[in-house]
Design an enzyme around this catalytic site. Structure first.
Site, PDB file in Angstrom:
ATOM      1  N   HIS A 136      33.172  52.535  32.443  1.00  0.00           N
ATOM      2  CA  HIS A 136      32.094  51.573  32.691  1.00  0.00           C
ATOM      3  C   HIS A 136      32.613  50.167  32.993  1.00  0.00           C
ATOM      4  CE1 HIS A 136      28.608  54.121  31.454  1.00  0.00           C
ATOM      5  NE2 HIS A 136      29.571  54.788  30.840  1.00  0.00           N
ATOM      6  N   ASP A 193      33.294  41.939  35.966  1.00  0.00           N
ATOM      7  CA  ASP A 193      32.351  42.857  35.342  1.00  0.00           C
ATOM      8  C   ASP A 193      32.389  44.185  36.080  1.00  0.00           C
ATOM      9  OD1 ASP A 193      30.515  43.389  33.347  1.00  0.00           O
ATOM     10  OD2 ASP A 193      29.199  41.724  33.870  1.00  0.00           O
TER      11      ASP A 193
END
Length: 476
Positions: A158, A366
């Protein structure tokens, strides 16, 4: 139909729609997959035990079966606070200056992954699919192979995968990646992180990688592919239409008294660029005195990983910056930054998003960033707000109609705020519609179905005996 066994560091116990503390979009999507495939969600309970026994706490909630284990304090310190969050997390977010290497961290990481393997292996039936999640459990696939598990096993990361020149600073980096090559499918958020991974296996391990992402390793084929995650669009927009969301919207709108509002919603983490964001907003206030007193920034930043020193430092730094900016610019009727260290339910956040004229989503790095997508989904299409988005968020590759910025440049972000506040309604509507189309079409359900279908569909030869990921003192 094959069962699905989901393995993650923590387990989100499914809750009924609208229940207190209802889970986020990822948990909703995985719960739906587990119901569809009659599966089990396995992971750490979040609780401590004085002595690890391997006891499984099995529960069934909302037609989903969960299985959890407790960990010893030493496990939590070395595996979770240590290797996961003081070694891998900063390194994978390009913060090599904050990355800590400690042999005990390596040992704890291997030990807990082995405990996960010992505990979950007996739950796996011959036709099950196994889906492992995130950086906490990178070597788990190899440890399951060690126990004779021949099922299809997939891993999804992730967070970003760092460039090779950074990743090689990790002691025993090749052993860690070799352990990952006992998965059948390895998923990444974006093509950029996928390219970084395949560059490493080609350059450092000398392995062939086909154009479709197939890696040849010890007579087997491992598929590496990008699966960009989205939000559960239907679930989120249903919550955004709730009475709770409307009440949160009205309460926030009333409190700003006609001023324009900027919003940031981020876990308190150095990767989110919160210090740089405050500096940029301060620069905007200084550069635009005619607009300053008509604008408020609401920053919601729930604390996390409070036992890690770098997280204690970021909280201290943000409190100092907020105080400095407010002290320099506030007057008796207006404070420019509202800095809140607590979390809110997603329905409340949806109301806050809809009330905000601008979202500042400016992480330094991110994997994806779902706040950006939730903000867009929550907007009134007739009078939508503007998304200012870091070019270093994974979401920037999809959300190209956002106002993209370099979060390291206070001038660039300040200019983007000024531009967004002045943006004509027609342009705001055009950008919003394009963003919304992308978010609606590439939601979390599509992501989940694509990953599971790929894991089911690509067959490999039988796994060879897997080498476990070795702790540092075992490789010297």
């Amino acid at each position: 139909m094959s069962r699905l066994i989901v393995v993650s560091n923590r387990v989100s116990v499914p809750k009924a729609m609208g229940a207190a503390g209802a889970q986020g979009g990822l948990a909703v999507a995985l719960s739906a997959a587990l119901r569809e495939h009659r599966g089990i969600w396995f992971g750490w309970s979040g609780k401590e035990t004085e002595t690890f026994t391997g006891h499984l706490d099995m529960q069934r909630n909302c037609d989903v079966t969960t299985a959890t284990i407790d960990l010893e304090p030493q496990d939590i310190d070395e595996y979770y606070n240590g290797y996961a969050n003081r070694t891998l997390w900063p390194l994978f977010h390009y913060r090599i200056d904050l990355t800590e290497y400690d042999r005990s961290f390596d040992e704890g990481y291997e030990r807990v992954n082995a405990r996960f393997a010992d505990s979950v292996a007996p739950l796996i039936e011959p036709e099950d699919l196994v889906w492992v999640h995130d950086y906490h459990l990178l070597p788990l696939g190899s440890m399951l192979r060690e126990k004779g598990v021949t099922n299809r096993i997939g891993m999804f990361l992730h967070i970003p995968w760092p460039p090779t020149r950074l990743f090689v600073s990790l002691p025993n980096h090749e052993q860690l990646v070799a352990s990952m090559l006992h998965y059948d499918l390895i998923g990444f958020q974006t093509e950029e992180w996928l390219d970084s991974f395949t560059h490493y296996v080609k350059k450092e391990m000398g392995l062939p990688v086909a154009d479709d992402g197939t890696i040849e390793y010890q007579g087997r084929q491992i598929l590496a592919r990008a699966f960009p995650i989205g939000i559960d669009y239907e679930e989120f927009t249903e919550g955004a239409r709730s009475a709770e969301a409307r009440e949160a919207h009205d309460r926030l709108k009333s409190s700003v008294r006609g001023r324009k509002m900027l919003i940031g919603v981020d876990r308190l983490d150095y990767s989110k660029g919160l210090g740089e964001r405050f500096d940029s907003f301060g620069r905007f206030l200084t550069d635009n005195p005619d607009m300053a007193k008509d604008v408020v920034l609401l920053q919601i930043a729930p604390p996390s990983r409070e036992n890690v020193a770098s997280y204690q430092q970021i909280r201290h730094d943000l409190e100092r910056k907020a105080g400095h900016i407010n002290g320099a610019h506030a007057d008796v009727a207006w404070v420019p930054i509202r800095y809140v260290n607590r979390g809110y339910r997603r329905t409340e956040l949806a109301g806050f998003y809809r009330a905000a004229d601008i979202a500042l989503v400016t992480p330094l790095r991110d994997g994806m960033n779902l706040v950006a997508k939730e903000y867009v989904a929550a907007q009134d299409p007739e009078d939508p707000g503007v998304l200012i988005l870091s070019q270093f968020a994974g979401a920037a590759l999809q959300l190209t109609d956002a106002v993209l910025v370099n979060p390291h440049s206070t001038e660039e972000v300040s200019d983007a705020i000024e531009r967004s506040l002045r943006m004509p309604l027609e342009e705001r509507r055009r950008r919003h519609q394009a963003l919304l189309n992308s978010i609606r079409e590439e939601d979390v359900v599509d992501w989940r179905e694509a990953f599971v279908a790929t894991l089911q569909g690509k067959r490999t030869t039988e796994p060879s005996h897997a080498e476990p990921f070795l702790a540092a003192d075992e490789t010297s």
